[in-house]
Design an enzyme around this catalytic site. Structure first.
Site, PDB file in Angstrom:
ATOM      1  N   ASP A  13     -40.560  69.594 116.791  1.00 33.55           N
ATOM      2  CA  ASP A  13     -41.026  71.010 117.871  1.00 33.55           C
ATOM      3  C   ASP A  13     -41.808  70.211 118.782  1.00 33.55           C
ATOM      4  OD1 ASP A  13     -42.062  72.955 119.209  1.00 33.55           O
ATOM      5  OD2 ASP A  13     -42.646  74.133 117.417  1.00 33.55           O
ATOM      6  N   TYR A 230     -52.044  71.158 101.215  1.00 31.17           N
ATOM      7  CA  TYR A 230     -50.663  71.643 101.912  1.00 31.17           C
ATOM      8  C   TYR A 230     -50.584  71.880 103.289  1.00 31.17           C
ATOM      9  CZ  TYR A 230     -46.787  74.651 101.986  1.00 31.17           C
ATOM     10  OH  TYR A 230     -45.525  75.302 102.390  1.00 31.17           O
ATOM     11  N   LYS A 233     -45.513  74.001 107.211  1.00 30.58           N
ATOM     12  CA  LYS A 233     -44.197  74.959 107.518  1.00 30.58           C
ATOM     13  C   LYS A 233     -43.342  73.848 108.300  1.00 30.58           C
ATOM     14  CE  LYS A 233     -46.139  78.216 105.436  1.00 30.58           C
ATOM     15  NZ  LYS A 233     -47.484  77.394 105.039  1.00 30.58           N
TER      16      LYS A 233
HETATM   17  C1  F6R Z   1     -44.704  78.490 115.190  1.00 31.98           C
HETATM   18  C2  F6R Z   1     -44.946  79.742 114.687  1.00 31.98           C
HETATM   19  C3  F6R Z   1     -45.318  81.039 115.074  1.00 31.98           C
HETATM   20  C4  F6R Z   1     -46.850  80.673 115.631  1.00 31.98           C
HETATM   21  C5  F6R Z   1     -47.523  81.956 116.364  1.00 31.98           C
HETATM   22  C6  F6R Z   1     -48.820  81.954 116.876  1.00 31.98           C
HETATM   23  O1  F6R Z   1     -43.587  77.995 115.176  1.00 31.98           O
HETATM   24  O2  F6R Z   1     -44.210  79.915 113.583  1.00 31.98           O
HETATM   25  O3  F6R Z   1     -45.406  82.314 114.870  1.00 31.98           O
HETATM   26  O4  F6R Z   1     -47.695  80.393 114.584  1.00 31.98           O
HETATM   27  O5  F6R Z   1     -46.734  82.351 117.633  1.00 31.98           O
HETATM   28  O6  F6R Z   1     -49.092  80.776 117.526  1.00 31.98           O
HETATM   29  P1  F6R Z   1     -50.174  80.187 118.474  1.00 31.98           P
HETATM   30  O7  F6R Z   1     -51.221  80.021 117.108  1.00 31.98           O
HETATM   31  O8  F6R Z   1     -49.779  78.876 118.903  1.00 31.98           O
HETATM   32  O9  F6R Z   1     -50.569  81.228 119.335  1.00 31.98           O
HETATM   33 MG    MG Z   2     -39.941  75.836 114.580  1.00 29.87          MG
HETATM   34 MG    MG Z   3     -42.825  75.625 116.323  1.00 26.48          MG
END
Ligand code: F6R
Ligand code: MG
Ligand code: MG
Length: 379
Positions: A13, A230, A233
């Site tokens: 990503d 860990y 994801k």
């Molecule tokens: C990313 C994901 C999303 C982010 C969420 C918060 O692949 O799973 O659920 O974790 O949108 O993102 P931030 O911390 O970048 O605001």
């Molecule tokens: Mg992803």
């Molecule tokens: Mg992502």
């Protein structure tokens, strides 16, 4: 051909349009450009660039074996170039999965995920490529267990003499960075005893015990990054060879008709139900999900990919079968939304959220710190 070929999927990503939704098409084109160049140089034999949600997946065939520096380097360059575009457009999380500035020859531990298998190409080599977004490698443990260990899923385990010989399952302990290989059917129940703990164990690889070679491999790279911690994801991919002594294509897709709850949704901190869909429909449009699972099919034909595109099409141009596109999957999609919505009804409470040590985000340590002085011992 008796020469060994390698199929590698390297994924990352490196930025997406509007949150963690979808890479910009120009990023995918840039990856195609870099891989086309790699093909011209003779590094790879063929490629196909696709995606699931915000993850770009580079499918490549070559003759250099697994974990080869040039193959990993080529994928790294493609992701670097795509990152440059994402940064220019100020897309979200540009370069997110490229964790190092100095690439050291292997993407393992550097951010991207990889699943690779080397084998002697059979008379016909149908393969499925599963790609998941907003979840973790152990999300494949349940469906792969059904496929390779459960005769009520894979009738071939009962009625195909070679499949009946069983499979060796390499399991990774992601918390201690250890691995163990166990054999089914003899050790099926012990295998399940480990795998049922999805916070610690995940299937890395499944191998035929009838001499057909690798049957399945999962990307688990980030999980192996730091012993004891860990970290991942991974939005993992899983490559499966199929048919003729291995589970049939239909047996590989069958478990996905059941609704499976997996970890890693929203902020890597929630449970959600797997939502099987086409690549086109893989944008995470409900609460950053629900966790998407896509499945595309391609043949390996003389070391190159072959889908429904005309023979001898331009390198990199392929038309795979998109297995989860059709209306028969509406049933499980609708169940996935029902289950995911039910989980959402729990807000921040478990089991909607993961167990505390699995949460990618948590404010608990801070809250506890602030409350240190206010907590009183119970009488
Ligand atoms: C990313 C994901 C999303 C982010 C969420 C918060 O692949 O799973 O659920 O974790 O949108 O993102 P931030 O911390 O970048 O605001
Ligand atoms: Mg992803
Ligand atoms: Mg992502």
């Amino acid at each position: 051909m008796s020469e060994k070929i390698t199929v590698s999927v390297i994924k990352a990503d490196v930025g997406s349009v509007v949150g963690h939704s979808k890479p910009h098409p120009s990023m995918m084109d840039k990856c195609r450009e870099v891989l086309a160049d790699g093909l011209k140089q003779g590094t790879i034999d063929d490629f196909y660039v696709t995606r699931v949600g915000d993850d770009i997946n580079l499918l490549m065939t070559h003759r250099k074996g697994e974990n080869h520096k040039e193959i990993h380097g080529l994928a790294w360059n493609a992701f670097m170039e795509a990152t440059k575009l994402a940064k220019k457009m100020k897309l979200y999380a540009a370069g997110q999965d490229l964790l190092t500035d100095a690439f050291s020859g292997n993407v393992k531990g550097a951010g991207p995920g990889s699943a690779e298998m080397e084998f002697v190409e059979r008379g016909s080599e149908p393969m499925l490529f599963f790609m998941a977004d907003k979840t973790e490698p152990s999300a494949y443990s349940l469906p792969l267990s059904r496929i390779f260990l459960d005769p009520f899923t894979t009738t071939g385990l009962v009625i195909d003499a070679r499949a009946k010989k069983g499979f060796d399952v390499e399991i990774h302990d992601v918390k201690d960075s250890m691995k163990v290989t166990m054999s089914s059917p003899e050790e099926t129940l012990s295998i399940l005893s480990l795998l049922s703990d999805t916070t610690r164990y995940a299937i890395k690889r499944v191998t035929s015990r009838a001499g057909i070679g690798p049957a399945a491999v999962v990307s688990t790279d980030k999980l192996n990054l730091t012993a004891g911690k860990y970290v991942g994801k991974d939005d993992p991919v899983c490559i499966c060879r199929s048919q003729s002594g291995l589970p049939a294509v239909g047996e590989l897709t069958q478990p996905f008709m059941d609704t499976m709850i997996v970890g890693g949704w929203m902020r890597g901190s929630h449970h959600g139900a797997f939502y099987p869909c086409s690549v086109e429909a893989s944008d995470p449009t409900y609460f950053d999900g629900p966790p998407r699972i896509c499945c595309i099919g391609l043949h390996i034909s003389n070391g190159k990919f072959q889908g429904t595109e005309p023979m001898n099409s331009k390198p990199g141009v392929h038309l795979p079968i998109d297995f989860f596109e059709g209306p028969e999957w509406d049933y499980v999609r609708s169940n996935s939304i029902k289950v995911s919505k039910m989980l959402r009804g729990h807000g921040p409470f478990m089991p909607a959220t993961l167990s505390p040590d699995e949460m990618e985000y948590t404010s608990k340590p801070e809250v506890l710190k602030e409350l240190t002085k206010r907590f009183e011992r119970l009488d």
